[in-house]
Write an enzyme that holds these catalytic residues in place. Structure first.
Site, PDB file in Angstrom:
ATOM      1  CE  LYS A   1      45.340  40.466  36.847  1.00  0.00           C
ATOM      2  NZ  LYS A   1      44.264  41.162  37.539  1.00  0.00           N
TER       3      LYS A   1
HETATM    4  C1  LIG Z   1      43.192  42.258  37.537  1.00  0.00           C
HETATM    5  C2  LIG Z   1      43.393  43.671  37.923  1.00  0.00           C
HETATM    6  C3  LIG Z   1      42.558  44.347  38.838  1.00  0.00           C
HETATM    7  C4  LIG Z   1      41.248  43.810  39.339  1.00  0.00           C
HETATM    8  O1  LIG Z   1      41.243  42.575  39.843  1.00  0.00           O
HETATM    9  P1  LIG Z   1      39.955  41.634  39.748  1.00  0.00           P
HETATM   10  O2  LIG Z   1      40.309  40.565  40.715  1.00  0.00           O
HETATM   11  O3  LIG Z   1      39.842  41.161  38.343  1.00  0.00           O
HETATM   12  O4  LIG Z   1      38.778  42.429  40.186  1.00  0.00           O
HETATM   13  C5  LIG Z   1      42.900  45.623  39.230  1.00  0.00           C
HETATM   14  N1  LIG Z   1      43.987  46.226  38.748  1.00  0.00           N
HETATM   15  C6  LIG Z   1      44.790  45.638  37.839  1.00  0.00           C
HETATM   16  C7  LIG Z   1      45.978  46.380  37.354  1.00  0.00           C
HETATM   17  C8  LIG Z   1      44.506  44.349  37.392  1.00  0.00           C
HETATM   18  O5  LIG Z   1      45.293  43.785  36.470  1.00  0.00           O
END
Ligand SMILES: *Cc1c(COP(=O)(O)O)cnc(C)c1O
Length: 395
Positions: free
Chosen positions: A193
């Protein structure tokens, strides 16, 4: 130029689709915390919450051990319970709808807009019932969903909006930052991210009641806040007022997040630069569909998705995907429509079809985009795709 791309040497090592960027200053910040009195619940967490919330135009932030936990907490704060329906997109990571199941609620999938791949407000309206309690729009790939339309629908039907902005830290909607639009907004700090804390997530909100419930849920449903206690036995007294979890972030992670946050605008700018280069190149190649952008939005480009129109190529998506992997381009597919998963099929989603999400899934490939990619990495992607385009094109 195209000839040069065909002749460009093949990559020797895999280029992932996304990756963190860690510098010496990140390492130093974590080491500082390790040397301090606090390893877990220290001062860095509140700082991280405050700085991030301010940056995205929200009053409060609550950090979590990951984005999935943050979504779970948001569903708790919104009061989602047994039998409640929550409308979300089928084109998302599993967590966007699993969080509803955790609370005993029922995710309802509303199809996406075929251009933006974001949840379509018209589809949301069609899915509303007397049991609908909330909407979880997902800012897919980093392009914000149609929040003004979604807010109108939510207001009319008295629904809470939990924006899944795991893809959209740093994105703008009508000039406003994502984080200032919904009742609660979730960010994830997984390494692919925009910024990372290893694992991590946050909910930002302007609503103080939601803020308090998020804090409660993160820490076993337990509080020591004198204003919230029902009684007191003495200074040691604490109360468990709801069934919560241990969903806390550590101070180490928050310190890393704070340093990463200082570089957020550089990270996003670099993602935009790579996306511009991709758009410019791929839009010259008939049969390749580049990501359509609404003029109201400024994406933060978590993902770059290329779609390969079936009738332009002698190979199917699987062959194209494998050919790209052979070229050491770490392509991926985001996402399989959630209701297609065996678990969802078993719990009653076997009759669901969202035709735009399925058409998208049939020919989409995410190609590498992350700030640390060099210009040479970007050229490698262009060369690999052009070679495969050239090999399989039938028009
Ligand atoms: C990465 C992601 C999540 C969850 O995040 P984590 O930190 O990996 O638990 C939820 N929704 C979307 C669309 C994501 O890309």
């Amino acid at each position: 130029m195209l000839d040069a791309l065909l002749k460009r040497p093949h990559r020797k090592t895999l280029l992932p689709y996304g990756k963190q960027w860690i510098e010496m200053e990140d390492i130093a910040a974590v080491v500082e915390v390790l040397k301090s009195d606090y390893v877990t619940q220290g001062p860095q967490i509140e700082r991280f919450e405050r700085v991030l919330a301010r940056k995205v135009g929200a009053s409060f932030g609550v950090a979590f051990c990951n984005g999935t936990a943050a979504l779970h907490a948001a569903c708790f704060a919104a009061g989602i319970g047994e039998g409640d329906e929550v409308i979300t997109s089928p084109l998302t990571f599993l967590a966007s709808s699993n969080c509803v199941l955790y609370m005993g609620g029922r995710p309802v999938f509303a199809d996406v807009d075929p251009n933006t791949y974001n949840i379509d407000p018209l589809e949301i309206e069609q899915k509303i019932s007397s049991r609908t309690k909330a909407i979880i729009p997902v800012d897919f790939t980093g392009q914000p969903a149609k929040m003004d339309r979604i807010k109108k629908i939510a207001k009319k039907h008295n629904l809470v909006i939990i924006e899944d902005a795991a893809h959209a830290l740093g994105a703008l909607y009508k000039g406003r930052p994502v984080g200032s639009l919904a009742d609660m907004t979730m960010f994830s700090f997984h390494p692919v991210k925009h910024i990372t804390t290893g694992e991590g997530g946050m909910i930002v909100t302007d609503n103080e009641a939601f803020y308090r419930r998020l804090l409660l849920f993160r820490n076993h449903g337990m509080t020591r806040d004198p204003q919230q206690l029902m009684k007191t036995d003495g200074p040691w007294y604490y109360e468990m007022q709801a069934l919560g979890f241990n969903y806390r972030m550590t101070d180490l992670q928050a310190a890393l997040g704070l340093v990463q946050l200082e570089r957020l605008s550089d990270f996003v700018e670099r993602r935009r630069e790579i996306a511009r280069r991709y758009n410019e190149f791929f839009s010259q190649l008939p049969g390749l569909i580049v990501p359509w952008q609404h003029t109201d939005t400024s994406s933060s480009w978590h993902l770059y998705v290329l779609r390969w129109a079936e009738d332009y190529f002698s190979a199917d998506r699987k062959q194209i995907f494998e050919a790209l992997r052979d070229e050491q381009i770490g392509v991926n597919v985001h996402y399989i429509p959630v209701y297609k998963q065996p678990y969802y099929q078993q719990i009653g989603y076997n009759q669901v079809t969202c035709r735009h999400a399925e058409a998208y899934y049939a020919n989409a490939i995410s190609i590498p985009i992350f700030p640390k990619m060099s210009d040479s990495d970007v050229e490698d992607v262009l060369a690999a795709i052009y070679r495969i385009y050239y090999r399989f094109s039938i028009k």
